[in-house]
Design an enzyme around this catalytic site. Sequence first.
Site, PDB file in Angstrom:
ATOM      1  CD  GLU A  18      40.931  35.664  44.873  1.00 19.84           C
ATOM      2  OE1 GLU A  18      40.199  35.840  43.915  1.00 19.84           O
ATOM      3  OE2 GLU A  18      41.554  36.433  45.236  1.00 19.84           O
ATOM      4  NE  ARG A 124      45.556  48.174  35.870  1.00 21.40           N
ATOM      5  CZ  ARG A 124      45.119  49.355  36.371  1.00 21.40           C
ATOM      6  NH1 ARG A 124      44.726  50.326  35.530  1.00 21.40           N
ATOM      7  NH2 ARG A 124      45.013  49.528  37.591  1.00 21.40           N
ATOM      8  CB  ALA A 144      42.587  43.297  31.972  1.00 17.92           C
ATOM      9  CG  HIS A 183      38.994  49.530  38.510  1.00 19.05           C
ATOM     10  ND1 HIS A 183      39.790  50.540  37.891  1.00 19.05           N
ATOM     11  CD2 HIS A 183      39.691  48.578  39.043  1.00 19.05           C
ATOM     12  CE1 HIS A 183      41.155  50.362  38.181  1.00 19.05           C
ATOM     13  NE2 HIS A 183      40.834  49.154  38.745  1.00 19.05           N
ATOM     14  CE  LYS A 199      37.980  43.765  31.450  1.00 23.79           C
ATOM     15  NZ  LYS A 199      38.278  43.972  32.939  1.00 23.79           N
ATOM     16  CD  GLN A 210      37.430  43.981  44.568  1.00 25.74           C
ATOM     17  OE1 GLN A 210      37.451  42.761  45.115  1.00 25.74           O
ATOM     18  NE2 GLN A 210      38.412  44.581  44.315  1.00 25.74           N
TER      19      GLN A 210
HETATM   20  P1  FAD Z   1      41.411  46.487  33.350  1.00 25.90           P
HETATM   21  O1  FAD Z   1      40.224  45.755  32.835  1.00 25.90           O
HETATM   22  O2  FAD Z   1      42.566  46.957  32.647  1.00 25.90           O
HETATM   23  O3  FAD Z   1      40.554  47.803  34.115  1.00 25.90           O
HETATM   24  C1  FAD Z   1      41.402  48.830  34.509  1.00 25.90           C
HETATM   25  C2  FAD Z   1      40.744  50.078  34.372  1.00 25.90           C
HETATM   26  O4  FAD Z   1      40.974  50.666  33.058  1.00 25.90           O
HETATM   27  C3  FAD Z   1      39.229  50.292  34.796  1.00 25.90           C
HETATM   28  O5  FAD Z   1      39.108  51.650  35.529  1.00 25.90           O
HETATM   29  C4  FAD Z   1      38.598  50.157  33.337  1.00 25.90           C
HETATM   30  O6  FAD Z   1      37.469  50.846  33.166  1.00 25.90           O
HETATM   31  C5  FAD Z   1      39.936  50.972  32.586  1.00 25.90           C
HETATM   32  N1  FAD Z   1      39.904  50.344  31.310  1.00 25.90           N
HETATM   33  C6  FAD Z   1      39.913  49.074  30.759  1.00 25.90           C
HETATM   34  N2  FAD Z   1      40.209  48.702  29.431  1.00 25.90           N
HETATM   35  C7  FAD Z   1      40.431  50.100  28.992  1.00 25.90           C
HETATM   36  C8  FAD Z   1      41.100  50.469  27.922  1.00 25.90           C
HETATM   37  N3  FAD Z   1      41.379  50.000  26.851  1.00 25.90           N
HETATM   38  N4  FAD Z   1      41.281  52.066  27.548  1.00 25.90           N
HETATM   39  C9  FAD Z   1      40.988  52.796  28.857  1.00 25.90           C
HETATM   40  N5  FAD Z   1      40.598  52.579  30.102  1.00 25.90           N
HETATM   41  C10 FAD Z   1      40.257  51.179  30.127  1.00 25.90           C
HETATM   42  N6  FAD Z   1      45.625  42.055  41.219  1.00 25.90           N
HETATM   43  C11 FAD Z   1      46.727  41.279  41.189  1.00 25.90           C
HETATM   44  O7  FAD Z   1      47.674  42.141  41.047  1.00 25.90           O
HETATM   45  N7  FAD Z   1      46.727  40.060  41.502  1.00 25.90           N
HETATM   46  C12 FAD Z   1      45.754  39.178  41.336  1.00 25.90           C
HETATM   47  O8  FAD Z   1      45.758  38.091  41.496  1.00 25.90           O
HETATM   48  C13 FAD Z   1      44.426  39.952  41.330  1.00 25.90           C
HETATM   49  N8  FAD Z   1      43.042  39.202  41.534  1.00 25.90           N
HETATM   50  C14 FAD Z   1      41.912  39.861  41.503  1.00 25.90           C
HETATM   51  C15 FAD Z   1      40.907  39.014  41.201  1.00 25.90           C
HETATM   52  C16 FAD Z   1      39.507  39.556  41.145  1.00 25.90           C
HETATM   53  C17 FAD Z   1      38.180  38.707  40.908  1.00 25.90           C
HETATM   54  C18 FAD Z   1      39.559  40.875  41.075  1.00 25.90           C
HETATM   55  C19 FAD Z   1      38.126  41.774  40.951  1.00 25.90           C
HETATM   56  C20 FAD Z   1      40.619  41.648  41.177  1.00 25.90           C
HETATM   57  C21 FAD Z   1      41.902  41.046  41.207  1.00 25.90           C
HETATM   58  N9  FAD Z   1      43.033  42.057  41.351  1.00 25.90           N
HETATM   59  C22 FAD Z   1      44.236  41.341  41.255  1.00 25.90           C
HETATM   60  C23 FAD Z   1      43.207  43.385  41.540  1.00 25.90           C
HETATM   61  C24 FAD Z   1      43.012  43.894  39.692  1.00 25.90           C
HETATM   62  O9  FAD Z   1      44.250  43.652  39.195  1.00 25.90           O
HETATM   63  C25 FAD Z   1      43.011  45.610  39.749  1.00 25.90           C
HETATM   64  O10 FAD Z   1      41.556  45.717  40.202  1.00 25.90           O
HETATM   65  C26 FAD Z   1      43.233  46.114  38.844  1.00 25.90           C
HETATM   66  O11 FAD Z   1      43.282  47.563  39.296  1.00 25.90           O
HETATM   67  C27 FAD Z   1      42.497  46.150  37.600  1.00 25.90           C
HETATM   68  O12 FAD Z   1      42.320  45.226  36.989  1.00 25.90           O
HETATM   69  P2  FAD Z   1      41.445  44.891  35.834  1.00 25.90           P
HETATM   70  O13 FAD Z   1      41.789  43.577  35.241  1.00 25.90           O
HETATM   71  O14 FAD Z   1      39.835  45.017  36.066  1.00 25.90           O
HETATM   72  O15 FAD Z   1      41.858  45.924  34.672  1.00 25.90           O
END
Ligand code: FAD
Length: 317
Positions: A18, A124, A144, A183, A199, A210
């Site tokens: 990455e 997200r 997300a 998370h 998802k 992570q």
């Molecule tokens: P989600 O899946 O939306 O989850 C966020 C939180 O909400 C979690 O606590 C989950 O349990 C909860 N949740 C999920 N869906 C729901 C729902 N429908 N209703 C209620 N609660 C829910 N960030 C960047 O800005 N740019 C990047 O390029 C980037 N790359 C990353 C790459 C990797 C491999 C990882 C692990 C993280 C990366 N991140 C990046 C960070 C990531 O965007 C953050 O960790 C963010 O806070 C959560 O993203 P997510 O996609 O896991 O969110």
Amino acid sequence: MKLTDKLSQSKKTLFSIEILPPLKGKSIQSIYDSIDPLMEFKPAFVDVTYHREEYVYKKREGGYLEKVSIRKRPGTVGICAAIMNKYNVDAVPHIICGGFTKEETENALIDLQFLGVDNVLALRGDSIKTEPQFVPEPGGHHYALDLVKQIAGMNKGQYIDDEMKHAEPTNFCMGIAGYPEKHFEAPNLYSDIKWLKAKVDAGAQYIVTQMFFDNKKFFEFVQICKENGIDVPIIPGIKMITQKKQLTVLPKIFHIDIPVDLYKEIEACKDDKQVKEVGIKWAIMQCKELVKQQAACLHFYTMGTSETTRRVASEVF
Ligand code: FAD
């Protein structure tokens, strides 16, 4: 090529990296300089992170402060295209909800489809640094999961304008993020896994985790995923500690634990040169065990430098 096809066709653990776009105003050469020394390990794919805007306050005449929105690391899509062109390797752009309306997301995905990008990591995104919690763009996605649904819909030819007839379906292979140590916003691992499963059910085809420094936590996470019906490949994220200050910085930013043994070894180091050696040794140990347990791929968070990743990879692959 779709990552899931690569993963299923490979008999051995794959290597992937990455990278971050360079700071605005810097040349793309720094990206090539960080990838070149790693090409000998034949990366299965190169992820390119996405960085949203930040707010800064600029002092103006008369002493008042103006709130200005800036993006420090633009260029994700252009870098993906450049990498695919130069190295003939799959580049995977990170697509985030933050800062995008659904229509802007749709248009960005159309660009990617036209560029020949086959894989995307749907996230997200974090909150803006000055905001205490994630705020979706008006007309954008809150989670997300909603982004995954939009991409899965486009893969079926469903665009926002539902009056569009015979729209060409996209064909993205979609990854998502997973958190072996949960998370930070999730009340518990159970709820985090519930949304992870949602998802996958909505169309996500692989998970990248992570970073973690205790393999036991990764193996437990994989087991819990399996028990909850998540049967897509789970790719472990690997990071090498290179500076003593990361003992506090990494837990603060990424909400992960540093195992006691690693902490003690780093604490005892005289300088960061020694810390780097400890970090590399630890990562080699982690990677060798992950390969032994048949991890599909090891995904290295290079943070724009190749040396530590190259040293670990040359011991493991
Ligand atoms: P989600 O899946 O939306 O989850 C966020 C939180 O909400 C979690 O606590 C989950 O349990 C909860 N949740 C999920 N869906 C729901 C729902 N429908 N209703 C209620 N609660 C829910 N960030 C960047 O800005 N740019 C990047 O390029 C980037 N790359 C990353 C790459 C990797 C491999 C990882 C692990 C993280 C990366 N991140 C990046 C960070 C990531 O965007 C953050 O960790 C963010 O806070 C959560 O993203 P997510 O996609 O896991 O969110």
